[in-house]
Design a protein around this motif. Structure first.
Motif, PDB file in Angstrom:
ATOM      1  N   ILE A   1       0.844  -1.189   0.000  1.00 16.26           N
ATOM      2  CA  ILE A   1       0.000   0.000   0.000  1.00 16.26           C
ATOM      3  C   ILE A   1       0.883   1.244   0.000  1.00 16.26           C
ATOM      4  CG2 ILE A   1      -1.923  -1.139   1.140  1.00 16.26           C
ATOM      5  CD1 ILE A   1      -1.092   0.330   3.733  1.00 16.26           C
ATOM      6  N   SER A   2       0.340   2.317  -0.526  1.00 17.49           N
ATOM      7  CA  SER A   2       1.103   3.553  -0.656  1.00 17.49           C
ATOM      8  C   SER A   2       0.942   4.438   0.574  1.00 17.49           C
ATOM      9  CB  SER A   2       0.646   4.329  -1.890  1.00 17.49           C
ATOM     10  OG  SER A   2      -0.694   4.797  -1.725  1.00 17.49           O
ATOM     11  N   GLN A   3       1.969   5.244   0.789  1.00 18.81           N
ATOM     12  CA  GLN A   3       1.918   6.334   1.760  1.00 18.81           C
ATOM     13  C   GLN A   3       2.574   7.561   1.115  1.00 18.81           C
ATOM     14  OE1 GLN A   3       0.742   6.572   5.501  1.00 18.81           O
ATOM     15  NE2 GLN A   3      -0.540   5.572   3.978  1.00 18.81           N
ATOM     16  N   PRO A   4       2.111   8.754   1.455  1.00 19.06           N
ATOM     17  CA  PRO A   4       2.685   9.959   0.845  1.00 19.06           C
ATOM     18  C   PRO A   4       4.068  10.256   1.407  1.00 19.06           C
ATOM     19  CG  PRO A   4       1.083  10.560   2.504  1.00 19.06           C
ATOM     20  CD  PRO A   4       1.010   9.065   2.367  1.00 19.06           C
ATOM     21  N   ALA A   5       4.733  11.233   0.831  1.00 26.18           N
ATOM     22  CA  ALA A   5       6.027  11.673   1.349  1.00 26.18           C
ATOM     23  C   ALA A   5       5.877  12.126   2.792  1.00 26.18           C
ATOM     24  CB  ALA A   5       6.576  12.821   0.498  1.00 26.18           C
ATOM     25  N   GLY A   6       6.853  11.749   3.615  1.00 29.11           N
ATOM     26  CA  GLY A   6       6.765  12.059   5.024  1.00 29.11           C
ATOM     27  C   GLY A   6       7.222  13.464   5.352  1.00 29.11           C
ATOM     28  N   THR A   7       6.655  14.012   6.417  1.00 27.71           N
ATOM     29  CA  THR A   7       7.144  15.256   7.005  1.00 27.71           C
ATOM     30  C   THR A   7       7.930  14.907   8.257  1.00 27.71           C
ATOM     31  OG1 THR A   7       5.144  15.568   8.333  1.00 27.71           O
ATOM     32  CG2 THR A   7       5.184  16.549   6.126  1.00 27.71           C
ATOM     33  N   VAL A   8       8.987  15.645   8.506  1.00 27.83           N
ATOM     34  CA  VAL A   8       9.875  15.362   9.638  1.00 27.83           C
ATOM     35  C   VAL A   8      10.235  16.683  10.307  1.00 27.83           C
ATOM     36  CG1 VAL A   8      12.065  14.355  10.356  1.00 27.83           C
ATOM     37  CG2 VAL A   8      10.814  13.351   8.433  1.00 27.83           C
ATOM     38  N   ASP A   9       9.956  16.782  11.614  1.00 29.83           N
ATOM     39  CA  ASP A   9      10.240  18.000  12.365  1.00 29.83           C
ATOM     40  C   ASP A   9      10.750  17.634  13.758  1.00 29.83           C
ATOM     41  OD1 ASP A   9       9.087  20.197  10.586  1.00 29.83           O
ATOM     42  OD2 ASP A   9       7.370  18.845  10.781  1.00 29.83           O
ATOM     43  N   PRO A  10      11.608  18.455  14.343  1.00 29.54           N
ATOM     44  CA  PRO A  10      11.986  18.235  15.744  1.00 29.54           C
ATOM     45  C   PRO A  10      10.746  18.310  16.638  1.00 29.54           C
ATOM     46  CG  PRO A  10      13.414  19.867  14.710  1.00 29.54           C
ATOM     47  CD  PRO A  10      12.277  19.648  13.770  1.00 29.54           C
ATOM     48  N   ILE A  11      10.735  17.563  17.729  1.00 24.94           N
ATOM     49  CA  ILE A  11       9.606  17.659  18.642  1.00 24.94           C
ATOM     50  C   ILE A  11       9.507  19.087  19.168  1.00 24.94           C
ATOM     51  CG2 ILE A  11       9.657  15.220  19.261  1.00 24.94           C
ATOM     52  CD1 ILE A  11      11.018  16.014  21.893  1.00 24.94           C
ATOM     53  N   PRO A  12       8.286  19.581  19.429  1.00 18.61           N
ATOM     54  CA  PRO A  12       8.130  20.993  19.794  1.00 18.61           C
ATOM     55  C   PRO A  12       8.698  21.360  21.162  1.00 18.61           C
ATOM     56  CG  PRO A  12       6.032  19.839  19.901  1.00 18.61           C
ATOM     57  CD  PRO A  12       7.000  18.904  19.261  1.00 18.61           C
ATOM     58  N   HIS A  13       8.945  20.380  22.026  1.00 16.61           N
ATOM     59  CA  HIS A  13       9.497  20.662  23.353  1.00 16.61           C
ATOM     60  C   HIS A  13      10.698  19.749  23.596  1.00 16.61           C
ATOM     61  CE1 HIS A  13       6.176  23.286  24.461  1.00 16.61           C
ATOM     62  NE2 HIS A  13       5.344  22.373  24.008  1.00 16.61           N
ATOM     63  N   PRO A  14      11.847  20.076  22.988  1.00 16.35           N
ATOM     64  CA  PRO A  14      13.021  19.202  23.152  1.00 16.35           C
ATOM     65  C   PRO A  14      13.473  19.067  24.594  1.00 16.35           C
ATOM     66  CG  PRO A  14      13.615  21.282  22.094  1.00 16.35           C
ATOM     67  CD  PRO A  14      12.130  21.230  22.128  1.00 16.35           C
ATOM     68  N   GLU A  15      13.061  19.998  25.467  1.00 20.29           N
ATOM     69  CA  GLU A  15      13.436  19.891  26.875  1.00 20.29           C
ATOM     70  C   GLU A  15      12.753  18.701  27.566  1.00 20.29           C
ATOM     71  OE1 GLU A  15       9.758  22.520  26.756  1.00 20.29           O
ATOM     72  OE2 GLU A  15      11.581  22.253  25.558  1.00 20.29           O
ATOM     73  N   LEU A  16      11.785  18.088  26.891  1.00 19.31           N
ATOM     74  CA  LEU A  16      11.104  16.914  27.440  1.00 19.31           C
ATOM     75  C   LEU A  16      11.840  15.618  27.133  1.00 19.31           C
ATOM     76  CD1 LEU A  16       7.387  17.789  26.617  1.00 19.31           C
ATOM     77  CD2 LEU A  16       8.564  18.025  28.805  1.00 19.31           C
ATOM     78  N   ARG A  17      12.994  15.711  26.513  1.00 18.32           N
ATOM     79  CA  ARG A  17      13.734  14.524  26.080  1.00 18.32           C
ATOM     80  C   ARG A  17      13.907  13.511  27.215  1.00 18.32           C
ATOM     81  NH1 ARG A  17      17.787  13.677  21.968  1.00 18.32           N
ATOM     82  NH2 ARG A  17      19.284  12.074  22.571  1.00 18.32           N
ATOM     83  N   ASP A  18      14.406  13.940  28.356  1.00 16.22           N
ATOM     84  CA  ASP A  18      14.655  13.003  29.457  1.00 16.22           C
ATOM     85  C   ASP A  18      13.352  12.437  30.005  1.00 16.22           C
ATOM     86  OD1 ASP A  18      17.311  13.523  29.069  1.00 16.22           O
ATOM     87  OD2 ASP A  18      17.620  14.585  30.967  1.00 16.22           O
ATOM     88  N   GLU A  19      12.291  13.245  30.033  1.00 15.44           N
ATOM     89  CA  GLU A  19      10.998  12.744  30.491  1.00 15.44           C
ATOM     90  C   GLU A  19      10.448  11.681  29.546  1.00 15.44           C
ATOM     91  OE1 GLU A  19       7.946  15.439  31.958  1.00 15.44           O
ATOM     92  OE2 GLU A  19       9.443  17.044  32.028  1.00 15.44           O
ATOM     93  N   ILE A  20      10.655  11.868  28.246  1.00 13.61           N
ATOM     94  CA  ILE A  20      10.203  10.882  27.266  1.00 13.61           C
ATOM     95  C   ILE A  20      10.924   9.550  27.493  1.00 13.61           C
ATOM     96  CG2 ILE A  20      10.296  10.300  24.807  1.00 13.61           C
ATOM     97  CD1 ILE A  20       9.737  13.305  24.258  1.00 13.61           C
ATOM     98  N   LEU A  21      12.226   9.613  27.696  1.00 14.57           N
ATOM     99  CA  LEU A  21      12.982   8.388  27.962  1.00 14.57           C
ATOM    100  C   LEU A  21      12.538   7.755  29.266  1.00 14.57           C
ATOM    101  CD1 LEU A  21      16.460   9.687  26.791  1.00 14.57           C
ATOM    102  CD2 LEU A  21      15.186   7.799  25.742  1.00 14.57           C
ATOM    103  N   ALA A  22      12.334   8.563  30.316  1.00 12.52           N
ATOM    104  CA  ALA A  22      11.898   8.015  31.600  1.00 12.52           C
ATOM    105  C   ALA A  22      10.533   7.347  31.484  1.00 12.52           C
ATOM    106  CB  ALA A  22      11.861   9.127  32.649  1.00 12.52           C
ATOM    107  N   ALA A  23       9.650   7.882  30.614  1.00 11.71           N
ATOM    108  CA  ALA A  23       8.330   7.277  30.422  1.00 11.71           C
ATOM    109  C   ALA A  23       8.426   5.887  29.815  1.00 11.71           C
ATOM    110  CB  ALA A  23       7.467   8.178  29.542  1.00 11.71           C
ATOM    111  N   MET A  24       9.564   5.587  29.195  1.00 10.25           N
ATOM    112  CA  MET A  24       9.799   4.247  28.641  1.00 10.25           C
ATOM    113  C   MET A  24      10.707   3.418  29.543  1.00 10.25           C
ATOM    114  SD  MET A  24      10.218   5.082  24.573  1.00 10.25           S
ATOM    115  CE  MET A  24      11.667   6.117  24.825  1.00 10.25           C
ATOM    116  N   GLY A  25      11.010   3.926  30.744  1.00 15.64           N
ATOM    117  CA  GLY A  25      11.874   3.200  31.656  1.00 15.64           C
ATOM    118  C   GLY A  25      13.332   3.230  31.259  1.00 15.64           C
TER     119      GLY A  25
END
Length: 295
Positions: free
Chosen positions: A120-144
């Motif tokens: 199946i087809s998918q269109p060209a992807g868009t790629v952007d930095p997350i809007p709150h890069p300061e949440l990086r450590d919290e994102i990792l902690a949410a995954m243990g």
């Protein structure tokens, strides 16, 4: 009661695959009935309906998870098309499918053993930095996970149909060790405008092979065995990171191992614009097989 057939999509040589309940004659169902089917089965479910404009589309698909309707689901689309083909209900090898996220093309190919494979087809992807890069450590902690478990690369919100947050990790072993907190994942996804975390790691033993896991925002279950839409988003993220080239070689995304459901998703870029152009989109494919039949 509608006739529901369950297929497994993106199966691998080791088994696995993501189950998808499919109703191939769903025109008589209302939203509440479709949602109840998804809740009962606990998986993303696909429903085949007549298109709103038969001159534009061959069929229409709707998708529900246990908590709500989805705009697009890759594995349920593959499963529905494969099921229709296996029942002899298709008379063309290319289909135009109406979905809430736009038109999806499906391509069927006859295999030497008589079975049909589907992309199946998918269109060209868009790629952007997350809007709150300061949440990086919290994102990792949410995954243990710890800050040192991630590569020194930005986390990205990538999208072909739905935004997935790409999280590059140091190794498949680190990926397998992740233990997500679903409530924290949902809260953080809400803050960064994502529908799920997609941590991944390159396989050091095989070029263009990547291991991944999908922790959805609010689907009603904590993890997916195989997520085609996330794998498509990852393909364009890999271009952004410089971890893959835009050429004809397929990418293999291996997902579900930590769940005991090792699944293989194949992604190849649409290079119809020429070798020097950014890919016009991509194609998702994988193996499909029946799981069970419920009446």
């Amino acid at each position: 009661m509608p006739h529901i057939e369950v297929v497994k999509v993106f199966t691998s040589a080791a088994g696995g695959g993501n189950p998808a309940p499919i109703v191939i004659a769903a025109d008589g169902l209302d939203d509440a009935q479709m949602l109840e089917i998804a809740r009962t089965h606990g998986h993303e479910s696909g429903f085949v309906l007549a298109p709103e404009d038969p001159a534009q589309h061959d069929l229409r698909l709707r998708f529900f998870v246990p908590r709500h309707e989805m705009s697009m689901c890759g594995h349920a689309t593959l499963g529905a098309v494969w099921l229709l083909a296996s029942r002899g209900l298709l008379d063309a090898e290319r289909l135009s499918i109406q979905t809430m996220s736009g038109t999806v093309q499906a391509f069927l190919t006859q295999q030497p053993d008589g079975t049909k494979s589907v992309e199946i087809s998918q269109p060209a992807g868009t790629v952007d930095p997350i809007p709150h890069p300061e949440l990086r450590d919290e994102i990792l902690a949410a995954m243990g996970l710890q800050p040192s478990d991630a590569l020194e690369l930005p986390f990205l919100n990538a999208c072909t149909s739905r935004i997935k947050t790409l999280i590059p990790l140091r190794s498949p072993a680190v990926l397998d060790a992740a233990r997500p907190d679903p409530e924290a994942v949902e809260q953080l996804c809400e803050r960064i405008g994502s529908t799920g975390f997609y941590p991944f790691a390159a396989d050091p033993a095989q070029p263009r092979k990547f291991d991944a896991r999908q922790f959805p925002k609010s689907s009603g279950y904590p993890e997916d065995a195989a997520t085609g839409i996330a794998a498509a988003a990852l393909a364009f993220g890999l271009l952004h990171y410089g971890m893959a080239a835009a050429d004809a070689r397929p990418l293999l995304v291996h997902q579900g191992r930590a769940m005991g459901c090792p699944s293989d998703i194949h992604v190849r870029f649409d290079l119809s614009g020429g070798a020097q152009a950014y890919p016009a989109g991509c194609y998702l494919g994988g193996s499909v097989e029946p799981a069970s039949i419920l009446l």
